[in-house]
Design a protein around this motif. Structure first.
Motif, PDB file in Angstrom:
ATOM      1  N   SER A 158       1.110  -1.214   0.038  1.00  0.00           N
ATOM      2  CA  SER A 158      -0.110   0.103  -0.076  1.00  0.00           C
ATOM      3  C   SER A 158       0.750   1.153  -0.019  1.00  0.00           C
ATOM      4  O   SER A 158       1.976   1.154  -0.121  1.00  0.00           O
ATOM      5  CB  SER A 158      -1.029  -0.013   1.354  1.00  0.00           C
ATOM      6  N   ARG A 284     -12.563  -4.122  -5.264  1.00  0.00           N
ATOM      7  CA  ARG A 284     -11.776  -4.097  -4.050  1.00  0.00           C
ATOM      8  C   ARG A 284     -12.463  -3.125  -3.046  1.00  0.00           C
ATOM      9  O   ARG A 284     -12.025  -3.202  -1.736  1.00  0.00           O
ATOM     10  CB  ARG A 284     -10.308  -3.552  -4.219  1.00  0.00           C
ATOM     11  N   HIS A 285     -13.191  -2.140  -3.469  1.00  0.00           N
ATOM     12  CA  HIS A 285     -13.776  -1.294  -2.697  1.00  0.00           C
ATOM     13  C   HIS A 285     -14.727  -2.110  -1.449  1.00  0.00           C
ATOM     14  O   HIS A 285     -15.134  -1.358  -0.473  1.00  0.00           O
ATOM     15  CB  HIS A 285     -14.846  -0.336  -3.403  1.00  0.00           C
ATOM     16  N   THR A 290      -8.845   1.034  -1.561  1.00  0.00           N
ATOM     17  CA  THR A 290      -8.870   1.920  -2.776  1.00  0.00           C
ATOM     18  C   THR A 290      -7.478   1.764  -3.847  1.00  0.00           C
ATOM     19  O   THR A 290      -7.250   1.689  -4.888  1.00  0.00           O
ATOM     20  CB  THR A 290      -8.937   3.483  -2.612  1.00  0.00           C
ATOM     21  N   HIS A 291      -6.145   1.586  -2.866  1.00  0.00           N
ATOM     22  CA  HIS A 291      -5.035   1.617  -3.406  1.00  0.00           C
ATOM     23  C   HIS A 291      -4.384   0.173  -2.983  1.00  0.00           C
ATOM     24  O   HIS A 291      -4.357  -0.232  -1.915  1.00  0.00           O
ATOM     25  CB  HIS A 291      -3.907   2.619  -2.927  1.00  0.00           C
ATOM     26  N   SER A 310     -10.557  -2.081 -11.014  1.00  0.00           N
ATOM     27  CA  SER A 310     -11.361  -0.911 -10.630  1.00  0.00           C
ATOM     28  C   SER A 310     -10.538  -0.221  -9.349  1.00  0.00           C
ATOM     29  O   SER A 310     -10.839   0.809  -9.180  1.00  0.00           O
ATOM     30  CB  SER A 310     -12.669  -1.301 -10.012  1.00  0.00           C
ATOM     31  N   GLU A 311      -9.401  -0.899  -8.860  1.00  0.00           N
ATOM     32  CA  GLU A 311      -8.714  -0.138  -7.913  1.00  0.00           C
ATOM     33  C   GLU A 311      -7.766   1.163  -8.503  1.00  0.00           C
ATOM     34  O   GLU A 311      -7.797   1.212  -9.712  1.00  0.00           O
ATOM     35  CB  GLU A 311      -8.054  -1.253  -7.051  1.00  0.00           C
ATOM     36  N   THR A 312      -6.880   1.449  -7.666  1.00  0.00           N
ATOM     37  CA  THR A 312      -5.974   2.143  -8.006  1.00  0.00           C
ATOM     38  C   THR A 312      -4.659   1.500  -7.763  1.00  0.00           C
ATOM     39  O   THR A 312      -4.241   0.996  -6.676  1.00  0.00           O
ATOM     40  CB  THR A 312      -5.889   3.665  -7.214  1.00  0.00           C
ATOM     41  N   ALA A 327     -15.195   2.050  -9.209  1.00  0.00           N
ATOM     42  CA  ALA A 327     -15.155   1.101  -8.024  1.00  0.00           C
ATOM     43  C   ALA A 327     -16.527   1.231  -7.475  1.00  0.00           C
ATOM     44  O   ALA A 327     -16.725   2.055  -6.351  1.00  0.00           O
ATOM     45  CB  ALA A 327     -14.021   1.207  -7.102  1.00  0.00           C
ATOM     46  N   ASN A 328     -17.559   0.610  -8.144  1.00  0.00           N
ATOM     47  CA  ASN A 328     -18.766   0.758  -7.598  1.00  0.00           C
ATOM     48  C   ASN A 328     -19.476  -0.802  -8.026  1.00  0.00           C
ATOM     49  O   ASN A 328     -18.664  -1.706  -8.203  1.00  0.00           O
ATOM     50  CB  ASN A 328     -19.718   1.950  -8.301  1.00  0.00           C
TER      51      ASN A 328
END
Length: 372
Positions: A158, A284-285, A290-291, A310-312, A327-328
């Motif tokens: 991370s 992943r949300h 998020t990262h 979909s993540e960063t 990310a939804n």
């Protein structure tokens, strides 16, 4: 430099975590370290053992008493560290901080040894979603800060500079390029049909259900271009099985979604070689992340695949072979995916070359040079 790489489980040939650990160990050795691997296994005869490489350092016996010893008695590990003059203990988190693992790291610190603690995914509490799983993480939540008081550095993928009050060493998941073959040029042309591949131990945060719903809606529109999904890996639990198999049946996608279960070696390579585009994590949300710098993204790129997520992931955000989706909980737009894939001109070799700096040797060198 003598390093003991400690994991609280055994190894499986098809398991991505097992392969990753082996790559990390080989990379440390390539950096000049003397690395031994300490792990726990249940033998075919039921004996529960702690091993270092192939040497049994403790046979805990069988039955309930052996199960209990595995959780509360880590003295064989401490004795090995002392006897062999180990300098650094690299511990891979098993989310098992408790009074007994705290005692272990305290004992290691009292010997004057350095402790590195790898937390593969952070934060991780939301990975425990069901009431039973939430109960399982309670002890770790109570004791992890105390555990980390004895840790010199936490290794993380991370962007966090501290975790549980401990300073971090921030690296990326890496690649062992020698173990991952470059895919051949696709034999199925973009104009005829598209084959997608998703490989994982399937958890709810992979979000493959978003893709299944997208495929269902796509086929409801009576398309002329067939799209197939090759889904490789076992379902983690009943929730994941329900989330995937039910919409497959509801939309009538049985001919378009092929589920293989766990695969490895040439069998896995053969499936990859049938495919054109890869599927990373799409939710992943759901676990509060998020990262992240996932191993799977890097494996896809090393094989020469463009992919969706979909993540960063800071290593891929600007890459031209990445399709980033929100990310939804919306279903994946398959027509958008097709359009992106058909515009993709990079060869597999060009994609692979874009991540040469992400070798495991380079990543573990960062760890070894950052030890205080």
């Amino acid at each position: 430099m003598k390093i003991l790489f400690l994991v609280f489980h055994g190894f499986q040939a098809y398991n991505g975590i097992s392969k990753k650990i082996r790559y990390q160990i080989d990379a440390m050795k390539a950096c000049g370290a003397d690395v031994r691997t300490c792990y726990y296994e249940v033998q075919p005869d039921g004996h529960r053992q702690w091993l270092v490489d192939d040497e049994v350092i403790a046979d805990l016996g069988t039955g309930l008493v052996a199960k209990l010893k595995k959780r509360i008695d880590f003295s064989p590990i401490l004795n090995y560290v002392k006897k062999e003059g180990i300098d650094i203990i690299y511990i891979r988190s098993f989310h098992n901080a408790n009074p007994f693992t705290v005692k272990l790291v305290q004992g290691i610190r009292n010997l004057g040894k350095k402790i590195l603690f790898e937390i593969p995914t952070y934060p991780y509490d939301k990975e425990y979603a069901t009431p039973k799983e939430k109960f399982q993480i309670v002890t770790d939540r109570l004791f992890r800060k105390q555990f980390c008081k004895y840790v010199d550095r936490i290794v993380t993928f991370s962007n966090d500079e501290t975790i549980f009050g401990c300073p971090t060493i921030r690296i990326s998941n890496g690649i062992d390029f020698n173990s991952i073959p470059l895919r051949p040029l696709p034999t199925i042309r973009k104009e005829n049909e598209i084959h997608l591949i998703a490989v994982a131990e399937i958890h709810f945060w992979h979000g493959f259900d978003r893709l299944i719903h997208g495929l269902g809606k796509y086929y409801q529109s009576n398309p002329t271009l067939p799209v197939y999904l090759h889904l490789v890996g076992d379902f983690f639990g009943a929730r994941e099985k329900e989330d995937i198999l039910t919409p497959i049946q509801t939309y009538g996608l049985e001919k378009h979604v092929i589920c293989y279960g766990n695969q490895s070696g040439e069998a896995l390579n053969n499936i990859f070689n049938q495919c054109d585009f890869a599927i990373g994590s799409l939710a992943r949300h759901r676990s509060g992340i998020t990262h992240i710098k996932t191993l799977k993204n890097r494996e896809y790129a090393a094989r020469g695949f463009g992919f969706i997520y979909s993540e960063t992931d800071d290593d891929f955000e600007q890459m031209p072979y990445i399709l980033k989706v929100p990310a939804n909980e919306t279903s994946i737009d398959i027509k958008q995916l097709i359009s992106f894939y058909q515009r993709l001109t990079l060869s597999p070799e060009e994609i692979r070359n874009s991540i040469q700096h992400l070798s495991w040797k380079d990543q573990m060198k960062k760890v070894l040079t950052a030890i205080p």
